[in-house]
Scaffold this active site. Structure first.
Site, PDB file in Angstrom:
ATOM      1  NE  ARG A  45      -6.356   0.833  -1.768  1.00 16.54           N
ATOM      2  CZ  ARG A  45      -5.666   1.404  -0.773  1.00 16.54           C
ATOM      3  NH1 ARG A  45      -4.368   1.173  -0.635  1.00 16.54           N
ATOM      4  NH2 ARG A  45      -6.270   2.209   0.083  1.00 16.54           N
ATOM      5  CB  ALA A  58       0.272   6.790  -3.966  1.00 14.66           C
ATOM      6  CG  ASP A 110      -3.175   7.912  -1.771  1.00 18.81           C
ATOM      7  OD1 ASP A 110      -3.085   8.418  -0.643  1.00 18.81           O
ATOM      8  OD2 ASP A 110      -2.873   6.726  -2.018  1.00 18.81           O
ATOM      9  CD  GLN A 167      -3.447   2.808   6.772  1.00 22.74           C
ATOM     10  OE1 GLN A 167      -4.053   3.233   7.754  1.00 22.74           O
ATOM     11  NE2 GLN A 167      -4.056   2.535   5.641  1.00 22.74           N
ATOM     12  NE  ARG A 192      -0.138   1.626   3.496  1.00 26.47           N
ATOM     13  CZ  ARG A 192       0.881   2.482   3.606  1.00 26.47           C
ATOM     14  NH1 ARG A 192       2.126   2.072   3.764  1.00 26.47           N
ATOM     15  NH2 ARG A 192       0.668   3.772   3.568  1.00 26.47           N
TER      16      ARG A 192
END
Ligand code: MRU
Length: 356
Positions: free
Chosen positions: A97, A57, A246, A205, A55
């Site tokens: 995603r 970007a 992102d 995160q 995970r």
């Protein structure tokens, strides 16, 4: 190129190729377990991206490049159409995603590469695609170094920073975007810094990944719940906020992990500079404003549970957007691989001296 300066920097292997195999560090298990997974099919790569085993970007973009190569390798092994396998893998991985533009950027790059090599086929094409996937990975690492170098100039000795989510080594090919200036300031320039890490509900995160990384790198880090950021800023303990992105729209609006936008509002109220750090591959000139950025909505379970512990009544209504958009007007500057820019306009970085 690795210089002796870069060799000192904290890096983590997130997703990589070695001797015909692709591996990734399963980030869902951190910080309790450091499990390396071998990814053998495109479906496994799609699943790894979807469930956040890989995970952040830039790391998603790198993973997608290797996913396309896995499709090519597997098709070549059974003598089927390698070009067709790559193109359909690209279309499939694009559904994993929706928000991080780096995913689509990397897949478009692989598709364009295949077009440019229209005379290659079979194993030869698969081998070429591997070189492109490796190039995406190594260019990302180089971007991180440049973001670190440029961003560290903003950081003064003795200051405390705050970050949200994880835009560190784990979110990239191994050195980070928002954390890169911190690593560079501390490890190359020898500045004394400290960092507050937002926990980042629902998937943590910040506590699972950012706190782990900074601690491993020897940078003093203090974990706070997201709802503590306001009082920490009010207390004057934080001199600068750096977050990742992102997707940055053509006008500079930036999508990042949910909770970034309220942090930017708090930063403006408390007069704390708020920076977005990202490579140029995160700037999406084709998306005009933040309102046009697709925002991923994830499973209600992520909000109604903490890990496997249920924390809400069963069948409760849940809203779980994974990202929010910070308007450009709340962003002090963008720390990119090409330098620090006060504005993004038409997908280009601008500074006052370049205005005319
Ligand atoms: O859902 P995630 O963990 O992939 O979200 C990650 C973020 O929001 C990061 O801040 C962003 O991708 C920048 S990573 C360098």
């Amino acid at each position: 190129m690795t210089t002796s300066t870069e060799a000192k920097l904290f890096e983590i292997k997130t997703v990589w190729h070695d001797a015909g195999r692709v591996y990734l560090l399963d980030q869902t298990l951190l910080p309790l377990e450091e499990l390396v997974l071998e990814i053998t099919t495109v479906e496994e790569m799609w699943d790894a991206i979807k469930r956040l085993a890989v995970r952040g970007a830039p790391a998603i973009g790198v993973a997608a490049g290797f996913g396309a190569w896995i499709a090519a390798r597997n098709a070549a092994a059974v003598g089927s159409d390698v070009r067709g396998a790559i193109l359909s893998a690209c279309d499939y991985l694009a559904t994993s995603r929706p928000t991080a533009v780096n995913l689509f950027w990397a897949l478009d790059r692989i598709k364009a590469f295949v077009e440019r090599h229209s005379s290659a086929s079979g194993r030869a094409l698969a081998e070429l695609v591997l070189t492109e996937a490796e190039a995406i990975r190594s260019e990302d690492l180089e971007s991180c170094h440049n973001i670190g170098r440029h961003g560290a100039e903003l950081i003064t000795n003795g200051e405390t920073l705050l970050t949200h989510c994880n835009a560190g080594a784990l979110a990239t090919s191994g050195f980070g975007t928002a954390l890169a200036p911190m690593f560079w300031a501390a490890q190359v320039q020898g500045k004394q810094i400290a960092v507050f890490a937002d926990e980042t509900r629902p998937l943590l995160q910040g506590s699972r990944l950012t706190a782990w990384e900074l601690q491993k790198a020897g940078i003093p880090v203090t974990l706070i719940c997201d709802n503590m950021a306001g009082s920490v800023l009010a207390s004057g303990k934080v001199q600068r906020i750096i977050v990742g992105a992102d997707r940055i729209a053509a006008n500079g609006d930036a999508a990042n992990k949910i909770g970034t936008y309220p942090l930017a509002v708090l930063a403006r109220y408390h007069d704390v500079p708020f920076y977005v750090a990202a490579p140029f591959s995160t700037i999406d000139a084709a998306t005009a404003t933040g309102a046009d950025i697709p925002i991923e909505e994830r499973s209600p379970q992520e909000v109604a549970q903490v890990g496997s512990t249920v924390t809400a009544p069963s069948d409760i209504n849940v809203y779980n957007p994974a990202f929010d958009v910070t308007p450009a007007e709340l962003i002090t500057a963008y720390i990119t691989d090409r330098g620090v820019f006060e504005r993004i306009e038409n997908g280009q970085g601008l500074n006052p001296e370049s205005d005319s």
